[in-house]
Scaffold this motif. Structure first.
Motif, short mmCIF file in Angstrom:
data_model
loop_
_atom_site.label_atom_id
_atom_site.label_comp_id
_atom_site.label_asym_id
_atom_site.label_seq_id
_atom_site.Cartn_x
_atom_site.Cartn_y
_atom_site.Cartn_z
N SER A 51 -68.13 -20.52 12.29
CA SER A 51 -67.24 -19.55 11.64
C SER A 51 -65.89 -19.48 12.36
CB SER A 51 -67.89 -18.18 11.60
OG SER A 51 -68.17 -17.70 12.91
N ARG A 52 -65.90 -19.48 13.68
CA ARG A 52 -64.64 -19.46 14.43
C ARG A 52 -63.87 -20.76 14.24
NH1 ARG A 52 -63.78 -20.54 20.68
NH2 ARG A 52 -61.52 -20.45 20.70
N PHE A 53 -64.60 -21.85 14.18
CA PHE A 53 -64.00 -23.17 13.97
C PHE A 53 -63.22 -23.18 12.65
CE2 PHE A 53 -64.77 -27.58 12.23
CZ PHE A 53 -63.89 -28.25 13.08
N LEU A 54 -63.85 -22.69 11.58
CA LEU A 54 -63.23 -22.74 10.25
C LEU A 54 -62.15 -21.68 10.08
CD1 LEU A 54 -66.44 -23.31 8.09
CD2 LEU A 54 -64.74 -25.01 8.77
N ASP A 55 -62.35 -20.50 10.67
CA ASP A 55 -61.43 -19.39 10.43
C ASP A 55 -60.25 -19.34 11.39
OD1 ASP A 55 -63.18 -18.63 8.44
OD2 ASP A 55 -64.21 -17.14 9.68
N THR A 56 -60.41 -19.95 12.56
CA THR A 56 -59.36 -19.84 13.58
C THR A 56 -58.85 -21.20 14.05
OG1 THR A 56 -60.35 -17.77 14.36
CG2 THR A 56 -58.77 -18.86 15.82
N VAL A 57 -59.75 -22.03 14.59
CA VAL A 57 -59.34 -23.31 15.18
C VAL A 57 -58.71 -24.22 14.14
CG1 VAL A 57 -60.13 -25.38 16.38
CG2 VAL A 57 -61.06 -23.14 17.00
N ILE A 58 -59.37 -24.36 12.99
CA ILE A 58 -58.86 -25.25 11.94
C ILE A 58 -57.54 -24.74 11.38
CG2 ILE A 58 -59.28 -26.09 9.59
CD1 ILE A 58 -60.75 -27.64 11.76
N VAL A 59 -57.43 -23.44 11.21
CA VAL A 59 -56.17 -22.87 10.69
C VAL A 59 -55.02 -23.23 11.63
CG1 VAL A 59 -54.95 -20.72 10.21
CG2 VAL A 59 -57.33 -20.99 9.47
N SER A 60 -55.25 -23.08 12.93
CA SER A 60 -54.21 -23.41 13.91
C SER A 60 -53.88 -24.89 13.90
CB SER A 60 -54.67 -22.98 15.30
OG SER A 60 -53.75 -23.38 16.29
N LEU A 61 -54.91 -25.73 13.84
CA LEU A 61 -54.69 -27.18 13.86
C LEU A 61 -53.94 -27.65 12.61
CD1 LEU A 61 -58.11 -28.46 15.27
CD2 LEU A 61 -55.87 -28.66 16.37
N LYS A 62 -54.27 -27.07 11.46
CA LYS A 62 -53.55 -27.44 10.24
C LYS A 62 -52.08 -27.06 10.33
CE LYS A 62 -57.31 -27.15 6.81
NZ LYS A 62 -57.83 -26.38 5.64
N HIS A 63 -51.81 -25.86 10.83
CA HIS A 63 -50.43 -25.39 10.94
C HIS A 63 -49.63 -26.27 11.90
CE1 HIS A 63 -47.02 -22.71 11.09
NE2 HIS A 63 -47.19 -22.49 12.38
N SER A 64 -50.18 -26.56 13.07
CA SER A 64 -49.46 -27.37 14.06
C SER A 64 -49.32 -28.82 13.59
CB SER A 64 -50.17 -27.32 15.42
OG SER A 64 -51.53 -27.72 15.32
N LEU A 65 -50.32 -29.32 12.85
CA LEU A 65 -50.24 -30.68 12.31
C LEU A 65 -49.11 -30.78 11.29
CD1 LEU A 65 -51.25 -33.56 11.90
CD2 LEU A 65 -53.02 -32.65 10.36
N SER A 66 -48.97 -29.78 10.44
CA SER A 66 -47.90 -29.79 9.44
C SER A 66 -46.53 -29.81 10.11
CB SER A 66 -48.04 -28.55 8.54
OG SER A 66 -47.03 -28.52 7.57
N ILE A 67 -46.38 -29.03 11.17
CA ILE A 67 -45.11 -29.01 11.92
C ILE A 67 -44.86 -30.37 12.56
CG2 ILE A 67 -43.88 -27.99 13.87
CD1 ILE A 67 -45.40 -25.38 13.32
N THR A 68 -45.90 -30.95 13.14
CA THR A 68 -45.75 -32.25 13.82
C THR A 68 -45.35 -33.33 12.82
OG1 THR A 68 -47.49 -31.57 15.35
CG2 THR A 68 -46.89 -33.91 15.33
N LEU A 69 -45.94 -33.30 11.64
CA LEU A 69 -45.63 -34.31 10.63
C LEU A 69 -44.20 -34.21 10.13
CD1 LEU A 69 -48.93 -34.33 8.52
CD2 LEU A 69 -48.08 -36.14 10.04
N LYS A 70 -43.58 -33.07 10.30
CA LYS A 70 -42.16 -32.94 9.94
C LYS A 70 -41.32 -33.95 10.73
CE LYS A 70 -39.86 -29.38 11.52
NZ LYS A 70 -39.33 -28.00 11.66
N HIS A 71 -41.76 -34.24 11.95
CA HIS A 71 -41.03 -35.18 12.81
C HIS A 71 -41.62 -36.59 12.75
CE1 HIS A 71 -39.03 -31.66 14.42
NE2 HIS A 71 -40.21 -31.11 14.64
N PHE A 72 -42.91 -36.69 12.41
CA PHE A 72 -43.60 -37.99 12.31
C PHE A 72 -43.99 -38.24 10.85
CE2 PHE A 72 -44.03 -36.90 16.74
CZ PHE A 72 -44.04 -38.11 17.42
#
Length: 445
Positions: A51-72
Motif C-alpha cells: 500500500s505504501r509502495f503504490l500510494d507514496t513511493v510510486i507517486v514520487s517516482l512517477k513525478h520525478s521521472l516526468s521531470i527528468t524526462l523533460k531533460h532526457f
C-alpha cells in the motif's frame, strides 16, 4: 519467482519539454539498430508495504521521472527506421510522447536475488520491462526507445528495471539519466541538475561520410524492436568481485614482470585477469588466437572532442589478441595484460576512431567463428551510486548478457570492480575455482 503486474501505463515529460525535437542517428548509433535490447536491473533494500509502495513511493517516482524526462526527452521518443531510400533513421519526440511504465510485485526472497552466488538466469526476466509493440507502415517502422518496470518485493526491497534500445544511447548517457532521476526523486522533485544532456550533432568527427556509409550497410536489416530471445533456462547468473587491494596487487605484479607496460590501468588489470582465467578454465588449441573485445568511450578522443554529457552513443571497439597457449600458462595473466594494454594504446588515438569505423565490417567479420570474450559495461561507470532516497543500490544485474554471452564490468558496490557472468552452471563453477585459485596465487606472490 512469481511476479504479478499491478499496473501498466506510461509517463510523459513534464511541462517545459521541447514541443518537437528530431535527433539524427549517427554512425555511432546505427550499428546498434539490430542489437538485442539492453536490459538492466537495480535492486534497492527498502522495508515497504504494498500500500505504501503504490500510494507514496510510486507517486514520487512517477513525478520525478516526468521531470527528468523533460531533460532526457529522447528516451520518451520514437525511433524511426525508414523504409524509403531517401530518408535516414532519427529519434523523434513530439509533445505527448511517453515511455512505458509497468508496476509489479514479486514474492521472491530479496536477499537471495541480490546475492552474488549463482541463481537461475531466467528468473530475472520477469523483472524486465517489456517494450511496446512497434508500428509498421509502408514508409517506416516506429518503435520505442525505452521502458521501465518497478517491482516491489514487499517489506524487502524494490527493483528498477530498464529496457532500452542501444541505438538511442550508451551506458554513459544512461548512467547520467539514472543519477539525474534519483537526485530529483531524493530532493522531492527539486531539479538539482549538475549537467544537462548535450544534443549537438554538427561537430561529430566525420559524421556525414561515416553515417551514410553505415546506413548503406545496416538498412537492409530490420531493427530489433520489442522481442527478445527466449530466456536461457540452462544458464545461471553470478557476480565475481576484485577488491581495490587485489587490483593493486595484480597491478604491481604486472609492473614487475612487464615494466614496459608502465602502471596498467584498472581496466587493463581486470580484463587481463578475467581473460586469463577464462582461458585456463576452457579447453582449446594452444596455437589458436583468442580475442577480448570491449567498447571504449571516445567522447573526449574525437577531433574535436565531444563533452562527456553528449547524448547518444560514442564508443570504439577495443580488440586485444593473444594465443590460448599463452593465456592459460602460469604467466597468462601478464600476457593478457600486455595484449590488453597494447589494444588500449591503439584505441585511444583520435585517428583510430575514423579508421575503425571505415573498416568496421571487415574488422568484425574476421572475428566470426573465433573464440572471443565480449566485455560489456565499463570499470568507470558507477551502477550503485544513484540514490533515490533509499541509499545506494544493493545489486546490479545486466540481464541481456544472457543472450550475447558478454561479461559485464562495473564499479563495485563497496569499491573495486564487479564482473557479472551468465553461463551454464557447470562451466561457471569451473571458472569460479580457477578465478579464486589464481587470485590467491597472484595476490600472494
Amino acid at each position: 519467482m512469481a511476479v504479478k503486474i499491478v499496473e501498466s501505463g506510461s509517463i510523459s515529460p513534464s511541462s517545459g519539454a521541447a514541443a518537437e525535437h528530431t535527433l539524427p542517428l549517427l554512425y555511432f548509433d546505427l550499428i546498434w539498430l539490430d542489437f538485442v535490447l539492453t536490459e538492466t536491473l537495480h535492486f534497492y533494500p527498502l522495508k515497504c508495504s504494498e500500500s505504501r509502495f503504490l500510494d507514496t513511493v510510486i507517486v514520487s517516482l512517477k513525478h520525478s521521472l516526468s521531470i527528468t524526462l523533460k531533460h532526457f526527452f529522447p528516451l520518451a521518443s520514437k525511433i524511426i527506421f525508414p523504409l524509403t531510400s531517401a530518408a535516414m533513421p532519427v529519434s523523434r519526440y513530439t509533445a505527448g510522447d511517453s515511455l512505458s511504465l509497468t508496476i509489479a510485485t514479486s514474492d521472491d526472497d530479496f536477499s537471495h536475488v541480490v546475492s552474488n552466488r549463482p541463481k537461475a538466469a531466467d528468473d530475472f526476466h520477469q523483472l524486465i520491462a517489456q517494450m511496446p509493440a512497434a508500428v509498421y507502415s509502408s514508409d517506416d517502422i516506429k518503435f520505442s526507445a525505452f521502458a521501465i518496470q518497478l517491482t516491489l518485493f514487499p517489506n524487502q526491497g524494490i527493483c528498477i528495471g530498464f529496457t532500452h534500445h542501444h541505438s538511442i544511447c550508451d551506458a554513459t548517457t544512461l548512467s547520467a539519466f539514472l543519477h539525474t532521476w534519483a537526485s530529483i526523486n531524493k530532493s522531492n522533485g527539486g531539479e538539482q541538475l549538475h549537467q544537462l544532456p548535450f544534443y549537438g550533432r554538427n561537430s561529430v568527427q566525420d559524421s556525414n561520410k561515416l553515417t551514410i556509409a553505415h546506413w548503406n550497410i545496416v538498412k537492409t536489416n530490420r531493427p530489433t524492436v520489442s522481442l527478445t530471445p527466449p530466456s536461457p533456462s540452462d544458464k545461471v547468473r553470478a557476480t565475481f568481485h576484485l577488491s581495490n587491494a587485489q587490483i593493486e596487487r595484480l597491478r604491481r605484479w604486472v609492473a614487475i614482470k612487464k615494466p614496459s607496460i608502465g602502471r596498467p590501468s584498472t581496466f587493463v588489470v581486470v580484463c587481463a585477469y578475467l581473460w586469463s582465467c577464462l582461458a585456463k578454465s576452457e579447453v582449446g588449441n594452444d596455437d589458436e588466437t583468442q580475442y577480448l573485445c570491449s567498447p571504449v568511450n571516445c567522447r573526449g578522443r574525437l577531433d574535436p572532442p565531444l563533452p562527456e554529457n553528449y547524448f547518444g552513443n560514442c564508443s570504439i571497439q577495443l580488440i586485444a589478441a593473444s594465443s590460448h597457449g599463452r593465456l592459460k600458462e602460469n604467466e597468462g595473466f601478464v600476457a593478457a595484460a600486455e595484449a590488453v594494454a597494447e589494444a588500449v594504446n591503439i584505441a585511444v588515438k583520435s585517428s583510430r576512431v575514423s579508421e575503425f569505423y571505415e573498416n568496421r565490417s571487415e574488422i568484425l567479420s574476421k572475428l566470426k567463428g573465433k573464440r572471443v570474450v565480449w566485455v560489456a559495461g565499463s570499470t568507470k561507470v558507477d551502477q550503485y551510486g544513484a540514490d533515490y532516497g533509499w541509499g545506494r543500490a544493493a545489486k546490479y544485474e545486466c540481464v541481456h548478457t544472457d543472450f550475447n554471452g558478454a561479461v559485464h564490468l562495473c564499479k563495485g558496490r563497496q569499491g573495486g570492480i564487479e564482473m557479472g557472468f551468465s553461463m551454464p552452471k557447470a562451466k561457471l563453477f569451473f571458472f569460479a575455482s580457477v578465478f579464486n585459485k589464481n587470485l590467491f596465487i597472484n595476490c600472494n606472490l
